[in-house]
Scaffold this active site. Structure first.
Site, PDB file in Angstrom:
ATOM      1  N   SER A 144       0.846  -1.200   0.000  1.00 37.39           N
ATOM      2  CA  SER A 144       0.000   0.000   0.000  1.00 37.39           C
ATOM      3  C   SER A 144       0.873   1.237   0.000  1.00 37.39           C
ATOM      4  O   SER A 144       2.077   1.170   0.236  1.00 37.39           O
ATOM      5  CB  SER A 144      -0.872   0.000   1.258  1.00 37.39           C
ATOM      6  N   HIS A 450       7.190 -12.656  38.649  1.00 38.76           N
ATOM      7  CA  HIS A 450       7.111 -11.412  39.413  1.00 38.76           C
ATOM      8  C   HIS A 450       8.512 -10.825  39.564  1.00 38.76           C
ATOM      9  O   HIS A 450       9.459 -11.576  39.800  1.00 38.76           O
ATOM     10  CB  HIS A 450       6.514 -11.698  40.799  1.00 38.76           C
TER      11      HIS A 450
END
Ligand code: FAD
Ligand code: NAI
Length: 471
Positions: A144, A450
């Site tokens: 495009s 964590h």
């Protein structure tokens, strides 16, 4: 060689669709060619899109962290000095290395690179310059280019009215950049120049930024960019741009009609979307028509209405994204080689690489609700703020949230949306989960390391089912 053709398969265009497809086709034993009209391989993405824009975003983020006090907050006192030529050089270097890398991969996989612009003579023959090449299957992967704004002339060399390609190359930081279109390109490249010192005004036709993203993300995006100092003119359209010397005067009007106002800028970025590249391709010679949006329609095996001609990437319907084009490239090659190529178009992540990043995969809450016929009880939504995520808090990154949308009956995840410094990386987990048909319970009960930003996805999934822990 297949049936007296020069090639088994010929790709037109070497963007993420064409080059990836060509490499996969060659890997599968097909005699493969790829025609490219640019000097280098890699298409929009590598030459003037994903890669150079991320190079400028990454570099400008360092400058901004020093200039906006973020580094000082962490005990690192520096006064940044911008060296724009070096910033541009490292961008060009990234592009050069990556486009060169594709050239290497073509050689390694024995893909023939045909240099020049291809147009169809018939469904199995393309003309490139004075030469013609035949192939059993031709894949259109022409990508495009920028949608022009009627009456507004882009001149990237002059640097006053530019498109995304010109906005990557500006030789100096504009004093005032007006961005026409508050979509992905406008916000990413607007962010680059705001960080480097420009005043940036974004003019957006709709009442929110980032069409296509979840409504909560769009609202939060407006807050985040306004907080960073971008001026947002929503529900506003540009009706004209007059350029005199180095100054542009824009005429703006409310989208719904009303009194006009003018705005002066030394740089205007036109970023109102992109349109498929089919001009000059000779589609009329093979009787292939485009749809109303200029796209080439395809079936599940990427076949167009013309036998022997398939299409992938930005030139076909769907999001104009590099990874979507790449996956279609692999799948089309697999179909051509007699295998089954799969792309799950319901699970294609999208990421806006601003700070913080904005990302999503699957349905927006609005789309999920619409699909459920407006029945609010049919979906469940869990949200978790980044402010309550220990890692984001420690890193001084309070903005954003994660949102998980699930089917109320089956608990299957329908969509995940996130604004967080590393949302683009976090969203991969959601895409993988959705690909495997995960429920919100599956995500909530998956152990997340964590302290990581990704714990916010787990907690948002917990919120779908009841209560997260840290809120
Ligand atoms: P393209 O990459 O457009 O490649 C098509 C190629 O075909 C071009 O090189 C063209 O020269 C060539 N060509 C066209 N016609 C012919 C012809 N007739 N003969 C020979 N060659 C021809 N997407 C993301 O996923 N992530 C991002 O971060 C991202 N950032 C972007 C930033 C910018 C500034 C822009 C403009 C786009 C960005 N995109 C991003 C979108 C992404 O670049 C496209 O979705 C992707 O490049 C599409 O791939 P494609 O292979 O379909 O086409
Ligand atoms: P876009 O479609 O994302 O945004 C264009 C915006 O312009 C829309 O919000 C639209 O409402 C607005 N607009 C249209 N006409 C207007 C007017 N006259 N006045 C004011 N506003 C107007 O298109 P964009 O940003 O040009 O990007 C093109 C494509 O490139 C996108 O489809 C995107 O998928 C791809 N891209 C992807 C990136 C990524 O994945 N991070 C980065 C950059 C581009």
């Amino acid at each position: 060689m297949a049936d007296n053709y020069d090639f088994d398969v010929l790709f037109i265009g070497s963007g993420p669709g064409g080059y990836v497809g060509a490499i996969r086709a060659a890997q599968l034993g097909l005699k493969t060619a790829c025609v490219e009209s640019r000097e280098t391989l890699g298409g929009t993405c590598l030459n003037v899109g994903c890669i150079p824009s991320k190079a400028m975003l990454h570099a400008s983020e360092f400058y901004d962290a020093a200039a906006n006090g973020m580094m000082a907050k962490m005990g690192v006192d520096v006064t940044p000095k911008l060296n724009l030529p070096v910033m541009h050089d490292q961008r060009r270097d990234a592009v050069k290395q990556l486009t060169g890398g594709i050239e290497y991969l073509f050689k390694k996989n024995k893909v023939t690179w045909i240099k020049g612009f291809a147009s169809f003579v018939d469904a199995h023959t393309v003309k490139v310059g004075d030469a013609t090449y035949s192939a059993k299957e031709v894949v259109i992967a022409t990508g495009s280019s920028v949608t022009p704004l009627p009456g507004v002339d882009v001149d990237n060399d002059k640097g006053v009215v530019v498109d995304s390609t010109g906005a990557l190359e500006l030789a100096a930081v504009p004093k005032h950049m007006v961005v026409i279109g508050g979509g992905v390109i406008g916000l990413e490249l607007g962010s680059v120049w705001r960080r480097l010192g420009a005043k940036v005004t974004v003019v957006e036709f709709l009442d929110q930024l980032l069409p296509g993203m979840d409504g909560d993300i769009r609202k939060e995006a407006a807050k985040v960019f306004a907080k960073q100092g971008m001026e947002l003119k929503l529900s506003t359209k540009v009706t004209g741009v007059a350029v005199k010397g180095k100054t542009a005067t824009l005429t703006l009007e409310p989208s719904a009609g009303g009194a006009a106002e003018t705005l002066k800028a030394d740089c205007v970025l036109v970023s109102i979307g992109r349109r498929p590249n089919t001009e000059g391709l000779g589609l009329e010679n093979i009787g292939l028509e485009t749809n109303k949006r200029g796209q080439i329609e395809i079936d599940g095996e990427f076949r167009t209405s013309v036998a022997g001609v398939r299409a992938i990437g930005d030139v076909v319907p769907g999001p104009m994204l590099a990874h979507k084009a790449e996956d279609e490239g692999i799948a089309v090659a697999e179909w051509i080689a007699g295998q089954t190529g799969i792309v799950n178009h319901d699970v294609i992540p999208g990421v806006v690489y601003t700070w913080p990043e904005m990302a999503g995969v699957g349905l927006t809450e609005e789309a999920a609700l619409e699909k459920a016929g407006g029945d609010k009880a049919a979906i469940k939504v869990g949200k978790f703020p980044m402010l309550a995520n220990s890692r984001a808090k420690t890193n001084h990154e309070p903005d954003g949230f994660v949102k998980v949308i699930a089917d109320a009956q089956t608990d299957r995840v329908l969509g995940v949306w996130a604004i967080a410094s590393v949302a683009g990386t976090m969203i991969a987990e959601a895409a993988l989960g959705m690909e495997f048909g995960a429920t919100s319970e599956d995500i909530a009960y998956t152990c997340h390391a964590h302290p990581t930003h990704s714990e916010a996805i787990k907690e948002a999934a917990m919120a779908v089912r009841g209560k997260p822990i840290h809120m």
